[in-house]
Design a protein around this motif. Structure first.
Motif, PDB file in Angstrom:
ATOM      1  N   TYR A 118      -2.311   0.981  -6.499  1.00  0.00           N
ATOM      2  CA  TYR A 118      -3.189   0.245  -5.593  1.00  0.00           C
ATOM      3  C   TYR A 118      -3.922   1.205  -4.661  1.00  0.00           C
ATOM      4  O   TYR A 118      -5.124   1.057  -4.419  1.00  0.00           O
ATOM      5  CB  TYR A 118      -2.409  -0.788  -4.772  1.00  0.00           C
ATOM      6  CG  TYR A 118      -3.313  -1.548  -3.823  1.00  0.00           C
ATOM      7  CD1 TYR A 118      -4.034  -2.659  -4.254  1.00  0.00           C
ATOM      8  CD2 TYR A 118      -3.497  -1.117  -2.509  1.00  0.00           C
ATOM      9  CE1 TYR A 118      -4.896  -3.327  -3.399  1.00  0.00           C
ATOM     10  CE2 TYR A 118      -4.353  -1.779  -1.641  1.00  0.00           C
ATOM     11  CZ  TYR A 118      -5.054  -2.887  -2.099  1.00  0.00           C
ATOM     12  OH  TYR A 118      -5.922  -3.540  -1.255  1.00  0.00           O
ATOM     13  N   ARG A 119      -3.215   2.201  -4.122  1.00  0.00           N
ATOM     14  CA  ARG A 119      -3.863   3.165  -3.219  1.00  0.00           C
ATOM     15  C   ARG A 119      -5.020   3.870  -3.919  1.00  0.00           C
ATOM     16  O   ARG A 119      -6.098   4.054  -3.337  1.00  0.00           O
ATOM     17  CB  ARG A 119      -2.851   4.200  -2.718  1.00  0.00           C
ATOM     18  CG  ARG A 119      -1.795   3.673  -1.795  1.00  0.00           C
ATOM     19  CD  ARG A 119      -1.135   4.798  -0.987  1.00  0.00           C
ATOM     20  NE  ARG A 119      -0.532   5.826  -1.817  1.00  0.00           N
ATOM     21  CZ  ARG A 119       0.696   5.791  -2.290  1.00  0.00           C
ATOM     22  NH1 ARG A 119       1.468   4.720  -2.057  1.00  0.00           N
ATOM     23  NH2 ARG A 119       1.191   6.792  -3.009  1.00  0.00           N
ATOM     24  N   ASP A 120      -4.815   4.266  -5.160  1.00  0.00           N
ATOM     25  CA  ASP A 120      -5.872   4.967  -5.910  1.00  0.00           C
ATOM     26  C   ASP A 120      -7.068   4.052  -6.149  1.00  0.00           C
ATOM     27  O   ASP A 120      -8.228   4.485  -6.067  1.00  0.00           O
ATOM     28  CB  ASP A 120      -5.322   5.483  -7.235  1.00  0.00           C
ATOM     29  CG  ASP A 120      -4.330   6.628  -7.051  1.00  0.00           C
ATOM     30  OD1 ASP A 120      -4.311   7.221  -5.954  1.00  0.00           O
ATOM     31  OD2 ASP A 120      -3.573   6.911  -8.005  1.00  0.00           O
ATOM     32  N   ILE A 121      -6.782   2.784  -6.470  1.00  0.00           N
ATOM     33  CA  ILE A 121      -7.871   1.824  -6.702  1.00  0.00           C
ATOM     34  C   ILE A 121      -8.675   1.616  -5.423  1.00  0.00           C
ATOM     35  O   ILE A 121      -9.911   1.595  -5.439  1.00  0.00           O
ATOM     36  CB  ILE A 121      -7.301   0.477  -7.217  1.00  0.00           C
ATOM     37  CG1 ILE A 121      -6.766   0.638  -8.641  1.00  0.00           C
ATOM     38  CG2 ILE A 121      -8.364  -0.621  -7.161  1.00  0.00           C
ATOM     39  CD1 ILE A 121      -6.007  -0.573  -9.158  1.00  0.00           C
ATOM     40  N   PHE A 122      -7.969   1.476  -4.295  1.00  0.00           N
ATOM     41  CA  PHE A 122      -8.666   1.272  -3.023  1.00  0.00           C
ATOM     42  C   PHE A 122      -9.537   2.477  -2.679  1.00  0.00           C
ATOM     43  O   PHE A 122     -10.707   2.328  -2.304  1.00  0.00           O
ATOM     44  CB  PHE A 122      -7.657   1.018  -1.900  1.00  0.00           C
ATOM     45  CG  PHE A 122      -8.303   0.876  -0.545  1.00  0.00           C
ATOM     46  CD1 PHE A 122      -8.890  -0.318  -0.172  1.00  0.00           C
ATOM     47  CD2 PHE A 122      -8.355   1.947   0.341  1.00  0.00           C
ATOM     48  CE1 PHE A 122      -9.513  -0.452   1.071  1.00  0.00           C
ATOM     49  CE2 PHE A 122      -8.966   1.829   1.577  1.00  0.00           C
ATOM     50  CZ  PHE A 122      -9.543   0.616   1.947  1.00  0.00           C
ATOM     51  N   LYS A 123      -8.984   3.679  -2.828  1.00  0.00           N
ATOM     52  CA  LYS A 123      -9.747   4.895  -2.505  1.00  0.00           C
ATOM     53  C   LYS A 123     -10.980   5.007  -3.394  1.00  0.00           C
ATOM     54  O   LYS A 123     -12.080   5.320  -2.907  1.00  0.00           O
ATOM     55  CB  LYS A 123      -8.847   6.115  -2.682  1.00  0.00           C
ATOM     56  CG  LYS A 123      -9.541   7.439  -2.362  1.00  0.00           C
ATOM     57  CD  LYS A 123      -8.573   8.607  -2.515  1.00  0.00           C
ATOM     58  CE  LYS A 123      -9.255   9.932  -2.234  1.00  0.00           C
ATOM     59  NZ  LYS A 123      -8.311  11.075  -2.383  1.00  0.00           N
ATOM     60  N   LYS A 124     -10.824   4.730  -4.671  1.00  0.00           N
ATOM     61  CA  LYS A 124     -11.956   4.817  -5.597  1.00  0.00           C
ATOM     62  C   LYS A 124     -13.030   3.796  -5.225  1.00  0.00           C
ATOM     63  O   LYS A 124     -14.234   4.086  -5.299  1.00  0.00           O
ATOM     64  CB  LYS A 124     -11.465   4.571  -7.027  1.00  0.00           C
ATOM     65  CG  LYS A 124     -12.544   4.753  -8.089  1.00  0.00           C
ATOM     66  CD  LYS A 124     -11.954   4.603  -9.499  1.00  0.00           C
ATOM     67  CE  LYS A 124     -13.040   4.795 -10.561  1.00  0.00           C
ATOM     68  NZ  LYS A 124     -12.477   4.633 -11.927  1.00  0.00           N
TER      69      LYS A 124
ATOM     70  N   TYR B  78       0.834  -1.205   0.000  1.00  0.00           N
ATOM     71  CA  TYR B  78       0.000   0.000   0.000  1.00  0.00           C
ATOM     72  C   TYR B  78       0.871   1.259   0.000  1.00  0.00           C
ATOM     73  O   TYR B  78       0.593   2.223  -0.727  1.00  0.00           O
ATOM     74  CB  TYR B  78      -0.914  -0.015   1.228  1.00  0.00           C
ATOM     75  CG  TYR B  78      -1.927   1.110   1.264  1.00  0.00           C
ATOM     76  CD1 TYR B  78      -3.161   0.971   0.636  1.00  0.00           C
ATOM     77  CD2 TYR B  78      -1.656   2.301   1.929  1.00  0.00           C
ATOM     78  CE1 TYR B  78      -4.102   1.996   0.674  1.00  0.00           C
ATOM     79  CE2 TYR B  78      -2.580   3.326   1.972  1.00  0.00           C
ATOM     80  CZ  TYR B  78      -3.807   3.179   1.335  1.00  0.00           C
ATOM     81  OH  TYR B  78      -4.729   4.195   1.373  1.00  0.00           O
ATOM     82  N   ALA B  79       1.932   1.250   0.814  1.00  0.00           N
ATOM     83  CA  ALA B  79       2.782   2.436   0.918  1.00  0.00           C
ATOM     84  C   ALA B  79       3.545   2.706  -0.369  1.00  0.00           C
ATOM     85  O   ALA B  79       3.741   3.862  -0.763  1.00  0.00           O
ATOM     86  CB  ALA B  79       3.765   2.268   2.076  1.00  0.00           C
ATOM     87  N   GLN B  80       3.960   1.634  -1.057  1.00  0.00           N
ATOM     88  CA  GLN B  80       4.852   1.781  -2.210  1.00  0.00           C
ATOM     89  C   GLN B  80       4.142   1.886  -3.555  1.00  0.00           C
ATOM     90  O   GLN B  80       4.731   2.351  -4.523  1.00  0.00           O
ATOM     91  CB  GLN B  80       5.830   0.594  -2.254  1.00  0.00           C
ATOM     92  CG  GLN B  80       6.867   0.597  -1.142  1.00  0.00           C
ATOM     93  CD  GLN B  80       7.777   1.797  -1.205  1.00  0.00           C
ATOM     94  OE1 GLN B  80       7.696   2.686  -0.373  1.00  0.00           O
ATOM     95  NE2 GLN B  80       8.643   1.858  -2.207  1.00  0.00           N
TER      96      GLN B  80
ATOM     97  N   SER C 246      -8.972   9.184   4.627  1.00  0.00           N
ATOM     98  CA  SER C 246      -7.792   8.847   5.417  1.00  0.00           C
ATOM     99  C   SER C 246      -7.326   7.427   5.108  1.00  0.00           C
ATOM    100  O   SER C 246      -8.140   6.515   4.898  1.00  0.00           O
ATOM    101  CB  SER C 246      -8.108   8.968   6.918  1.00  0.00           C
ATOM    102  OG  SER C 246      -7.087   8.392   7.698  1.00  0.00           O
ATOM    103  N   HIS C 247      -6.016   7.229   5.130  1.00  0.00           N
ATOM    104  CA  HIS C 247      -5.440   5.901   4.925  1.00  0.00           C
ATOM    105  C   HIS C 247      -5.825   4.952   6.052  1.00  0.00           C
ATOM    106  O   HIS C 247      -5.612   3.738   5.937  1.00  0.00           O
ATOM    107  CB  HIS C 247      -3.915   5.993   4.826  1.00  0.00           C
ATOM    108  CG  HIS C 247      -3.432   6.833   3.684  1.00  0.00           C
ATOM    109  ND1 HIS C 247      -3.744   6.555   2.378  1.00  0.00           N
ATOM    110  CD2 HIS C 247      -2.662   7.966   3.665  1.00  0.00           C
ATOM    111  CE1 HIS C 247      -3.180   7.464   1.583  1.00  0.00           C
ATOM    112  NE2 HIS C 247      -2.537   8.333   2.339  1.00  0.00           N
ATOM    113  N   GLU C 248      -6.400   5.471   7.120  1.00  0.00           N
ATOM    114  CA  GLU C 248      -6.834   4.618   8.222  1.00  0.00           C
ATOM    115  C   GLU C 248      -7.938   3.652   7.777  1.00  0.00           C
ATOM    116  O   GLU C 248      -8.070   2.557   8.331  1.00  0.00           O
ATOM    117  CB  GLU C 248      -7.315   5.457   9.411  1.00  0.00           C
ATOM    118  CG  GLU C 248      -7.618   4.615  10.638  1.00  0.00           C
ATOM    119  CD  GLU C 248      -7.939   5.438  11.867  1.00  0.00           C
ATOM    120  OE1 GLU C 248      -8.079   4.832  12.947  1.00  0.00           O
ATOM    121  OE2 GLU C 248      -8.046   6.676  11.758  1.00  0.00           O
ATOM    122  N   GLU C 249      -8.715   4.052   6.769  1.00  0.00           N
ATOM    123  CA  GLU C 249      -9.755   3.146   6.264  1.00  0.00           C
ATOM    124  C   GLU C 249      -9.123   1.857   5.740  1.00  0.00           C
ATOM    125  O   GLU C 249      -9.637   0.762   5.974  1.00  0.00           O
ATOM    126  CB  GLU C 249     -10.564   3.825   5.159  1.00  0.00           C
ATOM    127  CG  GLU C 249     -11.764   3.014   4.670  1.00  0.00           C
ATOM    128  CD  GLU C 249     -12.877   2.919   5.699  1.00  0.00           C
ATOM    129  OE1 GLU C 249     -13.663   1.942   5.631  1.00  0.00           O
ATOM    130  OE2 GLU C 249     -12.984   3.808   6.582  1.00  0.00           O
TER     131      GLU C 249
END
Length: 785
Positions: free
Chosen positions: A139-145, A133-135, A164-167
């Motif tokens: 993936y982060r964009d897909i998860f947020k969407k 997730y950090a790198q 928030s990334h806490e989700e």
């Protein structure tokens, strides 16, 4: 075991740099901001685990994560003005199941051919997912969407109004850390398989015996307990017309609907999926396999489903979106390739946009092979991945497994590559390729550290954090005072010693991670220490009398426990014995038994235990006698006089008993709580809203009396008592100064016990409800929910 790959540490640090926790940033009603650092506590636990992977450090990660996200009747970050005396957190049944899984794995290895660790494995899966997730921004964009596209769930974690990334942390933590809690189901099947192979097939290999797991009452297991007459899923059904036909107290129906939404299944496929999930136990039995992920997912939904109902003010969307998402990911980590990619479903490769948590769980679960301790008979004989190197970015992910020399070789990495490529659409997040290679090296044999069982905490995280900070502050003050005393005396040796110690002093936030965890450990141990001497923590306004000091024997017992607990912590975090303390190389001369310590070192533990009342006072709490101990006094009073005295709590006469007799009574009272639960009863505060039990029926009284005698018998034998036809009631001092324990004619089985003695045992339970209601005790007996 230490994970040598520095990239993982760097990726974890980057994740926590990105992360902000809601509870650390909350603004209270009076305008003040939270001073918590729960993020720091979790980061510290992970750092210690990465530096030394053991059952001890793994459990710290589990415990810290689930204390942060514990569901409680109050806001864990702020005292609820309506219930300021609430100190205990809700019992975490899933965390208990994680520990049960660990014990099953450790204790059944010789009965299974193929089995590896899942306890430490799950923590490594969790950490690897944080790294991805950090790198990987894709993936982060897909998860947020994925989160934001849900038109109904708008209560995702935010900081200053922004996503928030806490989700991700919350959903990923539940999915990764709990994904194997159902593994004991699979262990049972593997044990039977080994019995067939070793036993029945020894008679003749012509026997073609297949083992399958079945339930006579699977519907009872596949059901969320209904605590209220209303349906907690009404609002969810109104949103989704295709959910109206489902039983949303049934985990398989809930997950079927989740899969229908995520994979856009047509109506016929959706119906097939419902039928398949509801009949999956029978399907597994017929096919001769057990999917522990299926059972893990149901356990997660059963547990959280009950909690969400129990605390009515909790938003039900919290269950139907984050928790169901995590549970469905747990289901899919085996079910997707073994079932959904097969007929009649024939789904293609899983894409992250369909179910990002499921996608990541499958990826990390398959890749996590380092430090997986072998338990099975055949697994122990093989070589295993000892360490790894990993590189992750937006372009590609490269994993190099480092193995002990042996037969695994390149075929291992090739097979792993093929499995992942068949299940996941890897190029959706890595534009290049997932590269898996193997490097064979000779490494030192990993030392298996056996850690004593760790009890879950019974105190809210906010209080543990405050206590840990206070422990550090008081230690700092004590060291500075001792330096000042040494200077005043002019003792150059002491001055040099305390100057060195004072040079390491710092605020709690700046402590080295393993020292921070050590303070947390000491704070978490306080409830257990107090329980040992019949006490507990209460709010400063509690009506019970405060215990301001302990007697000499209690302090000594607590100090010995503190030293043993400290030794377990040090061993668990990689420290070893050394003649001279060396913090850089984790060496200490104090890693010895209590009787080998110098008196000045013992005094440090004694002072820490003597100071518990003051320590608790400093954060608005106090020490009181626990109600179970008050009940112990009352039970002794009844035993001694054959009647109850409402005007006396019985403590004064109880305290006149020899220490070992007090100990025996304490243990029996604790055992009483256990046997009540066996028949569906529990002891609660008199203020509990549930209806009290005023009497037990004859069958229950017989059961309780028999079980109480069995517990008493076992305890007496363990203490060294012997059986004789006649009772020797006098205890005499031996020549060595110890106690010559008496013999007792009642040290026999229940069936051989004298009828009058049986009746005396029954009288305890006939009068138990009345004893509990005594104003000096303040308890009552209720039916368990």
């Amino acid at each position: 075991m230490t994970l040598n790959d520095r990239n993982i540490n760097r990726y974890v640090n980057r994740f926590f740099d990105m992360l902000a926790l809601y509870d650390d940033n909350i603004v209270f009603r009076d305008g003040t901001k939270s001073d918590h650092d729960y993020k720091g506590l979790l980061h510290a636990a992970i750092e210690v685990f990465l530096n030394h992977q053991s059952d001890y450090t793994a459990y710290e990660v589990y415990q810290t994560f689930f204390m942060i996200y514990q569901i409680t009747p109050e806001d864990k970050s702020e005292v609820d003005e309506r219930s300021p005396n609430v100190l205990l957190s809700e019992k975490n049944t899933l965390l208990d199941l994680v520990d049960i899984m660990r014990k099953y794995e450790k204790n059944t290895g010789e009965l299974i051919n193929w089995q590896r660790d899942h306890f430490i494995h799950s923590v490594n899966v969790f950490i690897l997912g944080l790294g991805v997730y950090a790198q990987n921004k894709t993936y982060r964009d897909i998860f947020k969407k994925y989160i934001l596209k849900n038109e109904y769930y708008k209560k995702y974690y935010r900081i200053d109004g922004e996503f928030s990334h806490e989700e991700f942390l919350y959903r990923w933590g539940v999915a990764s850390l709990f994904h194997d809690i159902g593994y004991p189901f699979e262990i049972v099947g593997k044990q039977l398989d080994k019995f067939i192979d070793d036993g029945i097939k020894n008679i003749s290999h012509n026997y073609d015996v297949k083992i399958g797991l079945d339930f006579r009452d699977f519907n009872e297991f596949n059901a969320i307990v209904k605590l209220h007459p209303y349906d907690y899923a009404d609002e969810y059904r109104e949103r989704y017309s295709d959910a109206k036909i489902l039983d949303l107290f049934k985990p398989t129906d809930i997950m079927a609907h989740k899969l229908k939404l995520d994979f856009n299944l047509d109506l016929e496929t959706y119906k097939d999926l419902i039928r398949h999930l509801n009949g999956f136990v029978r399907f597994m039995s017929e096919k001769g396999f057990i999917d522990h992920g299926f059972f893990s997912a149901i356990l997660v939904l059963n547990s959280y489903g009950k909690l969400i109902q129990k605390y009515v003010k909790k938003d039900k969307d919290f269950f139907f979106y984050p928790i169901v998402d995590s549970a469905t990911a747990i289901l899919l980590h085996n079910y997707y390739n073994k079932t959904l990619q097969e007929e009649p479903f024939s789904l293609g490769k899983l894409r992250p946009k369909q179910s990002p948590i499921s996608y990541l769980l499958i990826l990390c679960d398959e890749l996590q092979e380092w430090n997986r301790r072998p338990y099975g008979v055949q697994d122990v004989k093989n070589n295993h991945v000892n360490d790894m190197d990993v590189v992750i970015d937006d372009e590609y992910m490269k994993v190099i497994y480092i193995l002990n020399s042996g037969p695994m070789g390149l075929g291992f990495s090739r097979k792993k590559d093929e499995v992942i490529d068949n299940i996941l659409e890897i190029q959706d997040i890595f534009q290049g390729k997932l590269s898996i290679r193997t490097r064979v090296e000779l490494d030192d044999v990993i030392r298996d550290i056996s850690i004593a069982e760790i009890q879950p905490p019974s105190i809210l995280l906010r209080n543990i954090e405050k206590l840990a900070r206070q422990i550090n502050e008081e230690y700092n003050e004590d060291m500075r005072n001792k330096l000042a005393e040494a200077i005043e005396k002019g003792d150059d040796e002491e001055i040099a010693s305390y100057e060195e110690k004072c040079s390491y002093l710092c605020d709690f936030e700046d402590l080295r991670s393993d020292y921070k965890i050590s303070n947390i450990r000491q704070a978490k141990s306080i409830p257990k220490k107090l329980s040992m001497i019949g006490c507990e923590i209460a709010n400063i306004n509690d009506k019970r009398a405060e215990i301001k000091e302990f007697d000499e024997k209690e302090i000594e017992d607590l100090a010995i426990f503190e030293h043993d607990d400290w030794c377990r912590e040090r061993i668990g975090t990689g420290w070893t014995y050394g003649d001279v303390k060396d913090t850089e190389n984790l060496k200490t001369p104090y890693l010895v038994s209590w009787d080998k310590l110098e008196e000045d070192v013992k005094d440090m533990d004694r002072y820490a235990c003597m100071n518990i009342p003051n320590l608790l006072n400093s954060i608005g709490l106090k020490v009181v006698r626990s109600k179970i101990r008050l009940l112990t006094f009352k039970m002794h009073q009844f035993y001694e006089h054959g009647a109850l005295d409402d005007k006396s709590d019985g403590e004064s006469s109880f305290k006149k008993l020899p220490k070992h007799v007090q100990y025996s009574n304490y243990k029996q009272a604790d055992y009483l709580v256990k046997i009540l639960k066996e028949k569906g009863f529990e002891l609660v505060s008199k203020d509990d809203a549930r209806e009290k039990v005023v009497r037990f029926d004859e069958e229950d009284i017989e059961y309780f009396a028999k079980r109480e005698h069995e517990g008493w018998l076992k305890l007496k034998l363990n203490l060294g008592y012997g059986h004789s036809q006649f009772e020797d009631i006098n205890e005499e001092q031996s020549d060595e100064g110890g106690i010559e324990l008496p013999h007792n004619p009642n040290l026999v089985s229940w069936e051989k016990l004298n009828r009058n003695v049986k009746m005396a045992n029954k009288e305890t339970f006939i009068n138990l409800p009345k004893m509990c209601e005594d104003p000096n005790v303040g308890l009552k007996i209720v039916r368990s929910e």
